[in-house]
Design an enzyme around this catalytic site. Sequence first.
Site, PDB file in Angstrom:
ATOM      1  N   PRO A 253       0.785  -1.216   0.000  1.00 54.63           N
ATOM      2  CA  PRO A 253       0.000   0.000   0.000  1.00 54.63           C
ATOM      3  C   PRO A 253       0.829   1.283   0.000  1.00 54.63           C
ATOM      4  O   PRO A 253       2.039   1.248  -0.014  1.00 54.63           O
ATOM      5  CB  PRO A 253      -0.781  -0.126   1.302  1.00 54.63           C
ATOM      6  CG  PRO A 253       0.118  -0.879   2.210  1.00 54.63           C
ATOM      7  CD  PRO A 253       0.973  -1.754   1.350  1.00 54.63           C
ATOM      8  N   CYS A 254       0.135   2.422   0.000  1.00 57.10           N
ATOM      9  CA  CYS A 254       0.657   3.765   0.304  1.00 57.10           C
ATOM     10  C   CYS A 254       1.333   4.482  -0.866  1.00 57.10           C
ATOM     11  O   CYS A 254       1.971   3.870  -1.715  1.00 57.10           O
ATOM     12  CB  CYS A 254       1.618   3.748   1.483  1.00 57.10           C
ATOM     13  SG  CYS A 254       0.941   3.032   2.987  1.00 57.10           S
ATOM     14  N   THR A 255       1.179   5.821  -0.846  1.00 58.53           N
ATOM     15  CA  THR A 255       1.904   6.734  -1.720  1.00 58.53           C
ATOM     16  C   THR A 255       2.271   7.952  -0.892  1.00 58.53           C
ATOM     17  O   THR A 255       1.422   8.506  -0.183  1.00 58.53           O
ATOM     18  CB  THR A 255       1.054   7.168  -2.925  1.00 58.53           C
ATOM     19  OG1 THR A 255       0.618   6.015  -3.641  1.00 58.53           O
ATOM     20  CG2 THR A 255       1.847   8.069  -3.857  1.00 58.53           C
TER      21      THR A 255
END
Length: 468
Positions: free
Chosen positions: A2-4
């Site tokens: 996940p995640c940015t």
Amino acid sequence: MPCTTILAGKNATADGSTLISRNEDCGYTFNQKHFVVVTPDKQPKNYKSVTSKIKIDLPSNPMRYTSIPGITAQQRKMGIWGEAGINDANTAMSATETSTTNSRILGIDPLVEKGIGEEDIVTIVLPYIHSAREGVKLLGDYLEKYGTYESNGIAFADHDEVWYMETIGGHHWAAQRIPDDSYVVAPNWFSITDFDFASADTMASADLQKMIDDYHLNVDPDGKYNLRHIFGSHKDSDYRYNIPRQWYVQKLFNPSIAETPDNPDLPFIRKPERLITVEDVKYALSSRYQHTPYDPYDSEGTSATRTAFRPIGFQRNAESHIIQLRNDVPKEEAGICWLSFGPNAFNSVVPFYTNVLDTPATYKNTKEHFDIHNMYWMTQLIATIADDHPKRYQMSLENLRQNTMAAGRNVMIKTDQKVAKLSGKELQKQLQEANNETAKRAYDLAMKCLGGMVENGALKLHLNYGNE
């Protein structure tokens, strides 16, 4: 994974703030989040990780800080997962950006099963640091002592500096200060490129350069240290999952630069073509490749293009934070956490002062199961309705974002003027009241959006007869 992450130095933003931001994404399940203040009496002294079972004796002098953990039921099962916050010294961090690595470094320095990881990092670091550099150093000490069981990126900020730190193998790490006039996009892979070990704007584990040289890890013939080439992954999945996200945000902030979504050597650091606002960061963190063939909602694209790349804003967003340390107001009111819950294509970020002792109920009292009084579940409801008919509800969602951010800014402007001469508990009281007002406006606007969607769509159900 996940995640940015998106970071910006103080001369790259329109108002001179430092910004660190990240989408916290999750697996194919709900990750109910809430927004809390952790006061020193609630900070653990003898910390134990649920994931790795590691035990750490923490210092006895923690500061108050904000945190975005999972709800209580999840904490008992999975740990705290504080994710991001600002402490009493106006030092901020966001942890973590899950990243990739390669077998060469893992063969030299394997991951540590009983080390530290995303569950632990905010809790064991944020309450004890007074600057971004100090945060890098403290976490670096923990990594060298205890090791880590995963590859991660961590962001730190204070009023002057923004740093990005990446773990390397089980015990090593590197960090780079982001130039004041530049920004960074980090999308789940090792991001730091050109690294000068002698610079005052870099830090690393003491033997990192020696390890690179001793084990012949440098693959660039010019002898320079490109850490992404040395420690990063080089997988086919990066071309679908990671590189396009970095390409798209750089396309937004540098529209005149022609790049392709399959370039693995996109720069780590770039200067934006115009100064960056919170609204720009929110748009980027909510994006899905709009105005390209890769938009999942683009009716003119093909099934292949619409599913070609992993979007930034999508169903698995659990929360998004844009942490702002302002330099044009007194330090006591400078820390702002712009926060949203749930899938980012269907919500708005809301600004909350962090020099407070409590948080608004709609953002704090998240329930495990659906409750329309929680902003987390309100966003999930709006997303559930809007997803099947994105064009039908586009205007409603655009109005929600604009009106909510405008309302939040309006409260901040009035509050900044109102509290200019206050201090101590009276100041905190006024900031807390402002947060409550902002949360109420955000909730009311979300309810208005939901009501408009119901009235718009209820007469257009597929189960119909005679009025098609």
